[in-house]
Scaffold this motif. Structure first.
Motif, PDB file in Angstrom:
ATOM      1  N   LEU A 128      31.103   2.966  14.072  1.00 22.93           N
ATOM      2  CA  LEU A 128      32.443   2.518  14.452  1.00 22.93           C
ATOM      3  C   LEU A 128      33.359   2.517  13.238  1.00 22.93           C
ATOM      4  O   LEU A 128      32.984   2.029  12.166  1.00 22.93           O
ATOM      5  CB  LEU A 128      32.368   1.085  15.007  1.00 22.93           C
ATOM      6  CG  LEU A 128      31.414   0.864  16.176  1.00 22.93           C
ATOM      7  CD1 LEU A 128      31.296  -0.628  16.469  1.00 22.93           C
ATOM      8  CD2 LEU A 128      31.906   1.610  17.402  1.00 22.93           C
ATOM      9  N   ASP A 129      34.520   3.074  13.418  1.00 23.06           N
ATOM     10  CA  ASP A 129      35.574   2.941  12.411  1.00 23.06           C
ATOM     11  C   ASP A 129      36.367   1.691  12.746  1.00 23.06           C
ATOM     12  O   ASP A 129      36.932   1.594  13.836  1.00 23.06           O
ATOM     13  CB  ASP A 129      36.514   4.150  12.448  1.00 23.06           C
ATOM     14  CG  ASP A 129      35.935   5.319  11.681  1.00 23.06           C
ATOM     15  OD1 ASP A 129      35.171   5.069  10.724  1.00 23.06           O
ATOM     16  OD2 ASP A 129      36.234   6.466  12.055  1.00 23.06           O
ATOM     17  N   VAL A 130      36.401   0.762  11.808  1.00 23.83           N
ATOM     18  CA  VAL A 130      37.096  -0.500  12.065  1.00 23.83           C
ATOM     19  C   VAL A 130      38.193  -0.654  11.020  1.00 23.83           C
ATOM     20  O   VAL A 130      37.902  -0.788   9.835  1.00 23.83           O
ATOM     21  CB  VAL A 130      36.143  -1.703  11.973  1.00 23.83           C
ATOM     22  CG1 VAL A 130      36.824  -2.940  12.523  1.00 23.83           C
ATOM     23  CG2 VAL A 130      34.847  -1.438  12.700  1.00 23.83           C
ATOM     24  N   PRO A 131      39.438  -0.639  11.448  1.00 29.90           N
ATOM     25  CA  PRO A 131      40.532  -0.805  10.482  1.00 29.90           C
ATOM     26  C   PRO A 131      40.425  -2.155   9.777  1.00 29.90           C
ATOM     27  O   PRO A 131      40.142  -3.174  10.412  1.00 29.90           O
ATOM     28  CB  PRO A 131      41.794  -0.745  11.347  1.00 29.90           C
ATOM     29  CG  PRO A 131      41.373  -0.184  12.659  1.00 29.90           C
ATOM     30  CD  PRO A 131      39.921  -0.514  12.828  1.00 29.90           C
ATOM     31  N   ASP A 132      40.626  -2.138   8.475  1.00 26.99           N
ATOM     32  CA  ASP A 132      40.642  -3.375   7.678  1.00 26.99           C
ATOM     33  C   ASP A 132      39.348  -4.182   7.789  1.00 26.99           C
ATOM     34  O   ASP A 132      39.378  -5.400   7.780  1.00 26.99           O
ATOM     35  CB  ASP A 132      41.828  -4.277   8.091  1.00 26.99           C
ATOM     36  CG  ASP A 132      43.139  -3.548   7.969  1.00 26.99           C
ATOM     37  OD1 ASP A 132      43.300  -2.828   6.967  1.00 26.99           O
ATOM     38  OD2 ASP A 132      43.977  -3.680   8.870  1.00 26.99           O
ATOM     39  N   TRP A 133      38.226  -3.486   7.897  1.00 28.04           N
ATOM     40  CA  TRP A 133      36.939  -4.196   7.957  1.00 28.04           C
ATOM     41  C   TRP A 133      36.738  -4.968   6.647  1.00 28.04           C
ATOM     42  O   TRP A 133      36.812  -4.393   5.567  1.00 28.04           O
ATOM     43  CB  TRP A 133      35.793  -3.209   8.157  1.00 28.04           C
ATOM     44  CG  TRP A 133      34.458  -3.876   8.317  1.00 28.04           C
ATOM     45  CD1 TRP A 133      33.409  -3.816   7.450  1.00 28.04           C
ATOM     46  CD2 TRP A 133      34.030  -4.691   9.414  1.00 28.04           C
ATOM     47  NE1 TRP A 133      32.358  -4.541   7.937  1.00 28.04           N
ATOM     48  CE2 TRP A 133      32.696  -5.094   9.131  1.00 28.04           C
ATOM     49  CE3 TRP A 133      34.632  -5.133  10.597  1.00 28.04           C
ATOM     50  CZ2 TRP A 133      31.966  -5.917   9.995  1.00 28.04           C
ATOM     51  CZ3 TRP A 133      33.900  -5.941  11.447  1.00 28.04           C
ATOM     52  CH2 TRP A 133      32.582  -6.323  11.152  1.00 28.04           C
ATOM     53  N   PRO A 134      36.492  -6.282   6.713  1.00 30.93           N
ATOM     54  CA  PRO A 134      36.410  -7.077   5.487  1.00 30.93           C
ATOM     55  C   PRO A 134      35.058  -6.984   4.782  1.00 30.93           C
ATOM     56  O   PRO A 134      34.879  -7.573   3.715  1.00 30.93           O
ATOM     57  CB  PRO A 134      36.648  -8.503   6.003  1.00 30.93           C
ATOM     58  CG  PRO A 134      36.122  -8.477   7.405  1.00 30.93           C
ATOM     59  CD  PRO A 134      36.394  -7.097   7.933  1.00 30.93           C
ATOM     60  N   GLY A 135      34.125  -6.246   5.336  1.00 35.27           N
ATOM     61  CA  GLY A 135      32.772  -6.215   4.791  1.00 35.27           C
ATOM     62  C   GLY A 135      31.909  -7.243   5.484  1.00 35.27           C
ATOM     63  O   GLY A 135      32.418  -8.120   6.183  1.00 35.27           O
ATOM     64  N   HIS A 136      30.570  -7.098   5.312  1.00 38.50           N
ATOM     65  CA  HIS A 136      29.680  -8.031   5.983  1.00 38.50           C
ATOM     66  C   HIS A 136      28.407  -8.187   5.181  1.00 38.50           C
ATOM     67  O   HIS A 136      28.106  -7.398   4.281  1.00 38.50           O
ATOM     68  CB  HIS A 136      29.359  -7.540   7.395  1.00 38.50           C
ATOM     69  CG  HIS A 136      28.663  -6.214   7.436  1.00 38.50           C
ATOM     70  ND1 HIS A 136      29.338  -5.020   7.517  1.00 38.50           N
ATOM     71  CD2 HIS A 136      27.350  -5.883   7.364  1.00 38.50           C
ATOM     72  CE1 HIS A 136      28.482  -4.019   7.524  1.00 38.50           C
ATOM     73  NE2 HIS A 136      27.249  -4.515   7.417  1.00 38.50           N
ATOM     74  N   LEU A 137      27.665  -9.214   5.515  1.00 35.37           N
ATOM     75  CA  LEU A 137      26.352  -9.458   4.929  1.00 35.37           C
ATOM     76  C   LEU A 137      25.294  -8.930   5.890  1.00 35.37           C
ATOM     77  O   LEU A 137      25.481  -8.992   7.115  1.00 35.37           O
ATOM     78  CB  LEU A 137      26.138 -10.960   4.719  1.00 35.37           C
ATOM     79  CG  LEU A 137      27.058 -11.635   3.719  1.00 35.37           C
ATOM     80  CD1 LEU A 137      26.945 -13.153   3.832  1.00 35.37           C
ATOM     81  CD2 LEU A 137      26.730 -11.186   2.300  1.00 35.37           C
ATOM     82  N   PRO A 138      24.170  -8.435   5.356  1.00 36.36           N
ATOM     83  CA  PRO A 138      23.123  -7.971   6.273  1.00 36.36           C
ATOM     84  C   PRO A 138      22.557  -9.130   7.070  1.00 36.36           C
ATOM     85  O   PRO A 138      22.203 -10.168   6.519  1.00 36.36           O
ATOM     86  CB  PRO A 138      22.076  -7.359   5.326  1.00 36.36           C
ATOM     87  CG  PRO A 138      22.330  -7.964   3.988  1.00 36.36           C
ATOM     88  CD  PRO A 138      23.806  -8.267   3.942  1.00 36.36           C
ATOM     89  N   GLY A 139      22.497  -8.938   8.387  1.00 33.37           N
ATOM     90  CA  GLY A 139      22.049  -9.984   9.299  1.00 33.37           C
ATOM     91  C   GLY A 139      23.186 -10.512  10.153  1.00 33.37           C
ATOM     92  O   GLY A 139      22.936 -11.159  11.175  1.00 33.37           O
ATOM     93  N   GLN A 140      24.421 -10.258   9.735  1.00 31.86           N
ATOM     94  CA  GLN A 140      25.557 -10.735  10.541  1.00 31.86           C
ATOM     95  C   GLN A 140      25.709  -9.899  11.814  1.00 31.86           C
ATOM     96  O   GLN A 140      25.162  -8.804  11.923  1.00 31.86           O
ATOM     97  CB  GLN A 140      26.848 -10.678   9.718  1.00 31.86           C
ATOM     98  CG  GLN A 140      26.931 -11.769   8.655  1.00 31.86           C
ATOM     99  CD  GLN A 140      28.333 -11.922   8.116  1.00 31.86           C
ATOM    100  OE1 GLN A 140      28.826 -11.041   7.432  1.00 31.86           O
ATOM    101  NE2 GLN A 140      28.972 -13.040   8.428  1.00 31.86           N
ATOM    102  N   HIS A 141      26.475 -10.435  12.758  1.00 31.57           N
ATOM    103  CA  HIS A 141      26.710  -9.701  14.007  1.00 31.57           C
ATOM    104  C   HIS A 141      28.177  -9.422  14.208  1.00 31.57           C
ATOM    105  O   HIS A 141      29.024  -9.956  13.525  1.00 31.57           O
ATOM    106  CB  HIS A 141      26.341 -10.477  15.283  1.00 31.57           C
ATOM    107  CG  HIS A 141      25.383 -11.568  15.131  1.00 31.57           C
ATOM    108  ND1 HIS A 141      25.654 -12.860  15.451  1.00 31.57           N
ATOM    109  CD2 HIS A 141      24.114 -11.527  14.681  1.00 31.57           C
ATOM    110  CE1 HIS A 141      24.589 -13.593  15.240  1.00 31.57           C
ATOM    111  NE2 HIS A 141      23.650 -12.826  14.759  1.00 31.57           N
ATOM    112  N   ILE A 142      28.422  -8.654  15.247  1.00 30.27           N
ATOM    113  CA  ILE A 142      29.761  -8.611  15.818  1.00 30.27           C
ATOM    114  C   ILE A 142      29.640  -8.884  17.316  1.00 30.27           C
ATOM    115  O   ILE A 142      28.599  -8.639  17.918  1.00 30.27           O
ATOM    116  CB  ILE A 142      30.493  -7.277  15.589  1.00 30.27           C
ATOM    117  CG1 ILE A 142      29.771  -6.126  16.264  1.00 30.27           C
ATOM    118  CG2 ILE A 142      30.663  -6.991  14.108  1.00 30.27           C
ATOM    119  CD1 ILE A 142      30.589  -4.871  16.236  1.00 30.27           C
TER     120      ILE A 142
END
Lengths: 85, 256
Positions: B27-41
Motif C-alpha cells: 500500500l502506498d500511504v501518503p504521509d505515512w509516519p513510520g511504524h514499529l514492527p508488531g503494530q497494526h493498521i
C-alpha cells in the motif's frame, strides 16, 4: 470471533491521547492487573467487549454509533497509563 | 484534537500471493509516519449503502526511514506498508482483500496503532518468536526490522504450519537465515511434514519450544502470535519452562 485487546488500539486512539493498549487495568472483580492489550475480546461487532484474562469479568465495552463512541469501564477499578509511551 | 490518528486513503500499488490463501498487499500511504514492527493498521470498507466493516491487520513490512539498497526480501520503502491477509472463507473483509482488490484500488485505513505487541531495536535481550499460521505476520515484521537494522540481538523463530505449502515467506526466511547472522528458524508441521523430516506431524509442544527456543536463564523477550488455542498452549509451555510471564507478549486472533 475471539481476539484480544491489541485489536482495540485504533478505536481507543480516538479516546485517549496516548496508546491505551499499553495501559494497565486493574480488574474490579478479581484484582488482576494487566495490559489492556491482554484483554480477551469478542468481536467484531457493533461493540467490542473486553474481558479480564484471569476471571473473564467484563472490563470494558466500546460501542461505536454513527456519531458517537461510548466507552464503559465499570469493570476496572484503575487504569494506569504511561506518560511517555 | 491532538495526536488523533485519523483515517486516510491508501492505494494498492502491488499484490502477491504468499501461499494459496494468503496475499500481501503493498500500500502506498501518503504521509505515512513510520511504524514499529508488531503494530497494526485498521482497514475500513464501506459498501455503497453506507454499511461499514472494520478489521485490524498486522503490518508485515519493516519501516525504514531511508530506502534500503541491500534489503533481503521486502523491507518496505518509505511511505509503503505491506499487509499479508489470510483469507477466512466465511470472513466479511478478508476475501475482499485477498480475491477482489487489485493494484490501483484504494482502501481506507487508520494507523499505525498498538504499542504493546511491538519489538524495538533498543531491546537487547534475545528474542523468541512463536508463530501459529498467519500469526507469522507481525513476527515477520520484527525479523525484517532486525535484518534492515543489522541488529545483533539473537532471534529464534518457531513457526507452526499445517503443511510446507502453508508457510508464508518461506523463501525469504531461508535467505535471511543465511544473510542475517543470529537468526534461526524452526518449523513445526501439524498435518504434513516435508519428505525426510525427522519427526511426524505434530502440534507445538514442550519438546519443540524447549529444543528450539531459548533457555529461561537467557531472559528472552517472547512474542507469541496465532489463534487463541495456539497462543494459550505456547504461552503456558513457556511459563511452565520457567520463562517470566512479564517477558511473554501475546497476540491472538479468531479460532478457525
Amino acid at each position: 470471533m475471539e481476539i484480544d485487546g491489541n485489536a482495540l488500539a485504533g478505536d481507543l486512539s480516538e479516546v485517549f491521547a496516548t496508546d491505551a493498549t499499553v495501559a494497565v487495568f486493574t480488574c474490579a472483580g478479581c484484582g488482576h492487573a494487566g495490559a489492556v492489550a491482554t484483554l480477551r475480546v469478542w468481536g467484531p461487532a457493533p461493540g467490542a467487549v473486553g474481558r479480564c484474562p484471569s476471571c473473564t469479568d467484563v472490563i470494558l465495552r466500546l460501542v461505536r454509533t454513527p456519531s458517537r463512541l461510548i466507552l464503559t469501564l465499570t469493570g476496572a477499578t484503575r487504569l494506569e497509563l504511561p506518560l511517555d509511551a | 484534537m491532538k495526536n488523533r490518528i485519523s483515517w486516510r486513503v491508501a492505494t494498492v500499488s502491488s499484490a502477491r500471493w504468499e501461499t494459496a490463501s494468503a496475499r500481501t498487499l503493498v500500500l502506498d500511504v501518503p504521509d505515512w509516519p513510520g511504524h514499529l514492527p508488531g503494530q497494526h493498521i485498521d482497514v475500513r470498507l464501506t459498501a455503497e449503502d453506507g454499511y461499514t466493516a472494520q478489521r485490524s491487520y498486522s503490518i508485515a513490512s519493516a519501516w525504514t526511514p531511508a530506502p534500503s539498497a541491500t534489503g533481503a526480501g521486502s523491507a518496505g520503502a518509505p511511505g509503503t506498508v505491506e499487509l499479508t491477509i489470510q483469507r477466512l472463507d466465511d470472513g466479511e473483509v478478508s476475501p475482499y482483500l485477498t480475491d477482489v482488490v487489485e493494484p490501483g484500488d484504494q482502501i481506507e485505513l487508520r494507523g499505525p496503532v498498538g504499542g504493546w505487541f511491538v519489538w524495538r531495536e533498543k531491546q537487547t535481550a534475545p528474542v523468541l518468536l512463536i508463530a501459529g499460521g498467519s500469526g507469522i505476520v507481525p513476527l515477520m515484521a520484527m525479523i525484517r526490522a532486525r535484518g534492515e537494522a543489522r541488529g545483533r540481538q539473537p532471534f529464534r523463530l518457531i513457526y507452526s504450519v499445517r503443511t510446507p505449502e502453508d508457510a508464508a515467506y518461506a523463501d525469504e526466511l531461508r535467505l535471511r537465515v543465511r544473510e542475517n547472522p543470529g537468526l534461526d528458524v524452526h518449523f513445526v508441521y501439524t498435518r504434513k511434514a516435508p519428505d525426510g523430516w525427522p519427526t511426524p506431524p505434530k502440534r507445538i509442544d514442550v519438546a519443540a519450544i524447549n529444543s528450539h527456543g531459548w533457555p529461561p536463564d537467557f531472559q528472552p523477550d517472547c512474542y507469541v502470535c496465532g489463534p487463541t488455542s495456539f497462543v494459550e498452549t505456547a504461552a503456558d509451555i513457556l511459563v511452565a519452562l520457567g520463562h517470566d510471564p512479564k517477558r511473554i507478549r501475546t497476540e491472538r486472533f479468531g479460532g478457525a
